[in-house]
Design a protein around this motif. Structure first.
Motif, PDB file in Angstrom:
ATOM      1  N   LEU A  19      -5.840  15.527  -0.502  1.00  0.00           N
ATOM      2  CA  LEU A  19      -4.580  14.990  -1.018  1.00  0.00           C
ATOM      3  C   LEU A  19      -4.671  13.473  -1.191  1.00  0.00           C
ATOM      4  O   LEU A  19      -4.150  12.914  -2.163  1.00  0.00           O
ATOM      5  CB  LEU A  19      -3.439  15.353  -0.062  1.00  0.00           C
ATOM      6  CG  LEU A  19      -3.099  16.848   0.031  1.00  0.00           C
ATOM      7  CD1 LEU A  19      -2.071  17.092   1.137  1.00  0.00           C
ATOM      8  CD2 LEU A  19      -2.585  17.364  -1.302  1.00  0.00           C
ATOM      9  N   GLY A  20      -5.360  12.800  -0.252  1.00  0.00           N
ATOM     10  CA  GLY A  20      -5.540  11.354  -0.372  1.00  0.00           C
ATOM     11  C   GLY A  20      -6.356  10.989  -1.601  1.00  0.00           C
ATOM     12  O   GLY A  20      -6.058  10.011  -2.294  1.00  0.00           O
ATOM     13  N   CYS A  21      -7.368  11.793  -1.898  1.00  0.00           N
ATOM     14  CA  CYS A  21      -8.203  11.525  -3.077  1.00  0.00           C
ATOM     15  C   CYS A  21      -7.445  11.805  -4.371  1.00  0.00           C
ATOM     16  O   CYS A  21      -7.638  11.102  -5.373  1.00  0.00           O
ATOM     17  CB  CYS A  21      -9.482  12.355  -3.013  1.00  0.00           C
ATOM     18  SG  CYS A  21     -10.624  11.827  -1.720  1.00  0.00           S
ATOM     19  N   LEU A  22      -6.589  12.823  -4.371  1.00  0.00           N
ATOM     20  CA  LEU A  22      -5.771  13.086  -5.557  1.00  0.00           C
ATOM     21  C   LEU A  22      -4.828  11.921  -5.829  1.00  0.00           C
ATOM     22  O   LEU A  22      -4.698  11.472  -6.974  1.00  0.00           O
ATOM     23  CB  LEU A  22      -4.977  14.386  -5.365  1.00  0.00           C
ATOM     24  CG  LEU A  22      -5.765  15.696  -5.463  1.00  0.00           C
ATOM     25  CD1 LEU A  22      -4.871  16.886  -5.154  1.00  0.00           C
ATOM     26  CD2 LEU A  22      -6.385  15.844  -6.851  1.00  0.00           C
ATOM     27  N   LEU A  23      -4.179  11.445  -4.776  1.00  0.00           N
ATOM     28  CA  LEU A  23      -3.326  10.260  -4.933  1.00  0.00           C
ATOM     29  C   LEU A  23      -4.183   9.044  -5.274  1.00  0.00           C
ATOM     30  O   LEU A  23      -3.745   8.132  -5.978  1.00  0.00           O
ATOM     31  CB  LEU A  23      -2.536  10.012  -3.649  1.00  0.00           C
ATOM     32  CG  LEU A  23      -1.598   8.800  -3.643  1.00  0.00           C
ATOM     33  CD1 LEU A  23      -0.536   8.942  -4.736  1.00  0.00           C
ATOM     34  CD2 LEU A  23      -0.935   8.634  -2.279  1.00  0.00           C
ATOM     35  N   GLY A  24      -5.442   9.060  -4.804  1.00  0.00           N
ATOM     36  CA  GLY A  24      -6.356   7.953  -5.068  1.00  0.00           C
ATOM     37  C   GLY A  24      -6.659   7.768  -6.540  1.00  0.00           C
ATOM     38  O   GLY A  24      -6.998   6.661  -6.970  1.00  0.00           O
ATOM     39  N   ILE A  25      -6.544   8.828  -7.333  1.00  0.00           N
ATOM     40  CA  ILE A  25      -6.759   8.692  -8.783  1.00  0.00           C
ATOM     41  C   ILE A  25      -5.780   7.671  -9.351  1.00  0.00           C
ATOM     42  O   ILE A  25      -6.138   6.804 -10.163  1.00  0.00           O
ATOM     43  CB  ILE A  25      -6.582  10.059  -9.485  1.00  0.00           C
ATOM     44  CG1 ILE A  25      -7.651  11.037  -9.011  1.00  0.00           C
ATOM     45  CG2 ILE A  25      -6.639   9.889 -11.001  1.00  0.00           C
ATOM     46  CD1 ILE A  25      -7.490  12.441  -9.561  1.00  0.00           C
ATOM     47  N   VAL A  26      -4.527   7.754  -8.889  1.00  0.00           N
ATOM     48  CA  VAL A  26      -3.499   6.823  -9.358  1.00  0.00           C
ATOM     49  C   VAL A  26      -3.752   5.419  -8.826  1.00  0.00           C
ATOM     50  O   VAL A  26      -3.682   4.431  -9.572  1.00  0.00           O
ATOM     51  CB  VAL A  26      -2.101   7.313  -8.923  1.00  0.00           C
ATOM     52  CG1 VAL A  26      -1.028   6.317  -9.362  1.00  0.00           C
ATOM     53  CG2 VAL A  26      -1.819   8.692  -9.498  1.00  0.00           C
ATOM     54  N   THR A  27      -4.071   5.315  -7.528  1.00  0.00           N
ATOM     55  CA  THR A  27      -4.273   3.983  -6.941  1.00  0.00           C
ATOM     56  C   THR A  27      -5.520   3.300  -7.485  1.00  0.00           C
ATOM     57  O   THR A  27      -5.532   2.080  -7.661  1.00  0.00           O
ATOM     58  CB  THR A  27      -4.354   4.074  -5.406  1.00  0.00           C
ATOM     59  OG1 THR A  27      -5.406   4.967  -5.032  1.00  0.00           O
ATOM     60  CG2 THR A  27      -3.032   4.572  -4.824  1.00  0.00           C
ATOM     61  N   VAL A  28      -6.573   4.054  -7.729  1.00  0.00           N
ATOM     62  CA  VAL A  28      -7.802   3.468  -8.294  1.00  0.00           C
ATOM     63  C   VAL A  28      -7.516   2.846  -9.655  1.00  0.00           C
ATOM     64  O   VAL A  28      -7.892   1.699  -9.943  1.00  0.00           O
ATOM     65  CB  VAL A  28      -8.909   4.533  -8.407  1.00  0.00           C
ATOM     66  CG1 VAL A  28     -10.037   4.030  -9.318  1.00  0.00           C
ATOM     67  CG2 VAL A  28      -9.479   4.870  -7.048  1.00  0.00           C
ATOM     68  N   ILE A  29      -6.834   3.601 -10.523  1.00  0.00           N
ATOM     69  CA  ILE A  29      -6.506   3.099 -11.863  1.00  0.00           C
ATOM     70  C   ILE A  29      -5.537   1.927 -11.764  1.00  0.00           C
ATOM     71  O   ILE A  29      -5.680   0.921 -12.471  1.00  0.00           O
ATOM     72  CB  ILE A  29      -5.919   4.233 -12.728  1.00  0.00           C
ATOM     73  CG1 ILE A  29      -6.973   5.323 -12.946  1.00  0.00           C
ATOM     74  CG2 ILE A  29      -5.446   3.696 -14.067  1.00  0.00           C
ATOM     75  CD1 ILE A  29      -6.460   6.555 -13.662  1.00  0.00           C
ATOM     76  N   GLY A  30      -4.552   2.044 -10.871  1.00  0.00           N
ATOM     77  CA  GLY A  30      -3.576   0.973 -10.715  1.00  0.00           C
ATOM     78  C   GLY A  30      -4.208  -0.320 -10.228  1.00  0.00           C
ATOM     79  O   GLY A  30      -3.930  -1.404 -10.775  1.00  0.00           O
ATOM     80  N   PHE A  31      -5.083  -0.226  -9.215  1.00  0.00           N
ATOM     81  CA  PHE A  31      -5.787  -1.408  -8.720  1.00  0.00           C
ATOM     82  C   PHE A  31      -6.660  -2.011  -9.814  1.00  0.00           C
ATOM     83  O   PHE A  31      -6.750  -3.230  -9.943  1.00  0.00           O
ATOM     84  CB  PHE A  31      -6.652  -1.043  -7.508  1.00  0.00           C
ATOM     85  CG  PHE A  31      -5.936  -1.143  -6.187  1.00  0.00           C
ATOM     86  CD1 PHE A  31      -4.633  -0.701  -6.064  1.00  0.00           C
ATOM     87  CD2 PHE A  31      -6.563  -1.669  -5.066  1.00  0.00           C
ATOM     88  CE1 PHE A  31      -3.960  -0.774  -4.854  1.00  0.00           C
ATOM     89  CE2 PHE A  31      -5.903  -1.755  -3.852  1.00  0.00           C
ATOM     90  CZ  PHE A  31      -4.591  -1.309  -3.753  1.00  0.00           C
ATOM     91  N   ASN A  32      -7.316  -1.157 -10.574  1.00  0.00           N
ATOM     92  CA  ASN A  32      -8.206  -1.634 -11.632  1.00  0.00           C
ATOM     93  C   ASN A  32      -7.436  -2.403 -12.692  1.00  0.00           C
ATOM     94  O   ASN A  32      -7.868  -3.478 -13.136  1.00  0.00           O
ATOM     95  CB  ASN A  32      -8.943  -0.448 -12.260  1.00  0.00           C
ATOM     96  CG  ASN A  32     -10.023  -0.877 -13.227  1.00  0.00           C
ATOM     97  OD1 ASN A  32      -9.788  -0.988 -14.421  1.00  0.00           O
ATOM     98  ND2 ASN A  32     -11.215  -1.134 -12.712  1.00  0.00           N
ATOM     99  N   ILE A  33      -6.283  -1.873 -13.090  1.00  0.00           N
ATOM    100  CA  ILE A  33      -5.450  -2.560 -14.089  1.00  0.00           C
ATOM    101  C   ILE A  33      -4.950  -3.886 -13.537  1.00  0.00           C
ATOM    102  O   ILE A  33      -4.950  -4.915 -14.229  1.00  0.00           O
ATOM    103  CB  ILE A  33      -4.271  -1.664 -14.504  1.00  0.00           C
ATOM    104  CG1 ILE A  33      -4.789  -0.431 -15.261  1.00  0.00           C
ATOM    105  CG2 ILE A  33      -3.280  -2.435 -15.372  1.00  0.00           C
ATOM    106  CD1 ILE A  33      -3.713   0.587 -15.580  1.00  0.00           C
ATOM    107  N   LEU A  34      -4.519  -3.882 -12.260  1.00  0.00           N
ATOM    108  CA  LEU A  34      -4.001  -5.101 -11.641  1.00  0.00           C
ATOM    109  C   LEU A  34      -5.080  -6.181 -11.553  1.00  0.00           C
ATOM    110  O   LEU A  34      -4.854  -7.340 -11.933  1.00  0.00           O
ATOM    111  CB  LEU A  34      -3.466  -4.779 -10.245  1.00  0.00           C
ATOM    112  CG  LEU A  34      -2.909  -5.963  -9.439  1.00  0.00           C
ATOM    113  CD1 LEU A  34      -1.695  -6.555 -10.149  1.00  0.00           C
ATOM    114  CD2 LEU A  34      -2.539  -5.519  -8.029  1.00  0.00           C
ATOM    115  N   LEU A  35      -6.274  -5.824 -11.087  1.00  0.00           N
ATOM    116  CA  LEU A  35      -7.354  -6.798 -10.959  1.00  0.00           C
ATOM    117  C   LEU A  35      -7.832  -7.296 -12.319  1.00  0.00           C
ATOM    118  O   LEU A  35      -8.264  -8.446 -12.450  1.00  0.00           O
ATOM    119  CB  LEU A  35      -8.525  -6.182 -10.181  1.00  0.00           C
ATOM    120  CG  LEU A  35      -8.288  -5.934  -8.690  1.00  0.00           C
ATOM    121  CD1 LEU A  35      -9.444  -5.150  -8.088  1.00  0.00           C
ATOM    122  CD2 LEU A  35      -8.106  -7.255  -7.945  1.00  0.00           C
TER     123      LEU A  35
END
Length: 404
Positions: free
Chosen positions: A340-356
């Motif tokens: 479940l953490g990795c599924l939510l991680g798809i969103v956070t990975v993309i979000g962090f990437n866009i932010l950085l």
């Protein structure tokens, strides 16, 4: 194993479970984007600049005497500097220049074909083209490769103050933008008449590879006050010897000058990316700390909730559940949380990437990298949960009667 019952069990403690899942997602995002930043920095440092970085020596200097206000005097000193530096054993060629490649800013001018000024509107990169002033030895000193026409030579040096349009050499990508596949030799631009085209080198690392626009002009001695750098092409294996003699050689000609730095082109490239390298190192350090904290959190989560389920586990043992069944139950619960953490991680990975990406150049996350990072999260969670799982599997059936 009853997956539905396992999910129901997790929902009974949804707050702590949710926090752990969120922590796993944030850790995954940090790991993936930190590795991307580290790989991008490593690729930039190893990229082909088009120059022999290890065998090009650069000198940054500035005059401190009022005598240099006399430009004839200034020119005589620069000419003698170049003459003495060229005599050093191991030096193949030497030139003065106004600015260095591998820099985002500097002396920039607009460039267009004399008959087509509208080019600057269709290609806005033409509004800020790097302009390099040098002498006839600059191409050899930088190791430039000629594609068309010729290099600049002494015949291209204009009389000081002349209104005559200068001869220039341009980079390959600039030629492509101005004239496409047609020859650029003899064409007139607002910066001068083109006599040569050189292969692109890395003039500005922040621009695309096909936008490395540059113009080379031989008017350095006319505007000698911009001669802030000396560039030396050195024989392989002779860099240390030449480097040790450069400062003394220059100051022996005229001592009233500050020599700020003597460095190679490779060091110049590394210096340009030092902020990215430092940021990548910091992020990787944070990754290690986050993985450690996540492992501790997984351990604490498992240990705490197992301690509250001793009666339930004792009942299962009394009803015939084997140790390996209990072990599998605890590890499966951890795997579900990690999933479940990795599924939510798809969103956070993309979000962090866009932010950085708003602040630094960063590649997009690759699926393979995401899977590898997810695997690290799973392994960290498995290792952290293993001890509580083993401890749980050893709970005896009699515990059920003790808690009645």
């Amino acid at each position: 194993m009853n997956l539905k019952a396992l999910v129901k069990s997790l929902l009974l403690r949804k707050f702590t479970t949710g926090l752990l899942i969120l922590q796993l997602a944030i850790t995954l995002a940090l790991v993936v984007n930190s590795v991307i930043l580290a790989l991008d920095t490593r690729e930039n440092l190893s990229r082909d600049t088009g120059m022999d970085n290890e065998n090009i020596l650069l000198v940054s200097l500035h005059p401190t005497s009022g005598n240099y206000r006399d430009f004839d005097y200034y020119r005589s000193v620069v000419a003698e500097d170049l003459s003495q530096l060229a005599r050093l054993p191991g030096v193949k060629s030497v030139s003065a220049m106004n600015q260095l490649p591998i820099r985002p800013r500097g002396a920039q001018r607009n460039v267009h074909d004399l008959d087509n000024p509208e080019q600057e509107r269709t290609d806005t990169y033409l509004q800020d083209v790097k302009v390099f002033f040098g002498n006839e030895n600059l191409a050899d000193a930088l190791g430039l490769s000629l594609l068309e026409g010729r290099y600049l030579n002494q015949s291209d040096q204009r009389d000081f103050g002349s209104d005559e349009r200068p001869n220039i050499v341009i980079s390959q990508s600039l030629k492509q933008s101005l004239y496409g596949d047609n020859s650029a030799i003899g064409q007139e631009t607002n910066r001068g008449r083109i006599v040569g085209v050189i292969r692109d080198i890395t003039f500005n690392p922040t621009l695309p590879e096909d936008k490395q626009y540059a113009v080379f002009d031989s008017t350095l001695m006319e505007y000698v006050y911009v001669a802030r750098y000396y560039v030396l092409s050195v024989e392989p294996g002779q860099m240390s010897s030449v480097r040790n003699q450069v400062s003394d050689t220059i100051l022996a000609v005229q001592p009233e000058r500050d020599i700020f730095r003597v460095f190679t082109m490779a060091e110049h490239l590394k210096r340009f990316y030092r902020d990215d390298q430092g940021l990548a190192d910091l992020f990787l350090l944070l990754c290690g700390l986050m993985l450690l904290v996540t492992a501790i959190s997984s351990y604490a989560y498992a240990q705490f909730h197992i301690s509250r389920q001793k009666k339930y586990i004792g009942i299962r043992r009394a009803l015939g559940a084997r140790k390996r069944d209990i072990l599998r139950y605890v590890l499966t619960e951890n795997a579900l949380i990690c999933g479940l953490g990795c599924l939510l991680g798809i969103v956070t990975v993309i979000g962090f990437n866009i932010l950085l990406s708003q602040y630094i150049d960063l590649s997009k996350p690759e699926p393979l990298l995401f899977l590898l990072a997810s695997g690290i999260i799973f392994v960290a969670g498995l290792v952290a949960t293993w001890l509580p799982a083993v401890s749980t599997s050893n709970i005896p059936p009699v515990i059920a009667t003790r808690t009645v």
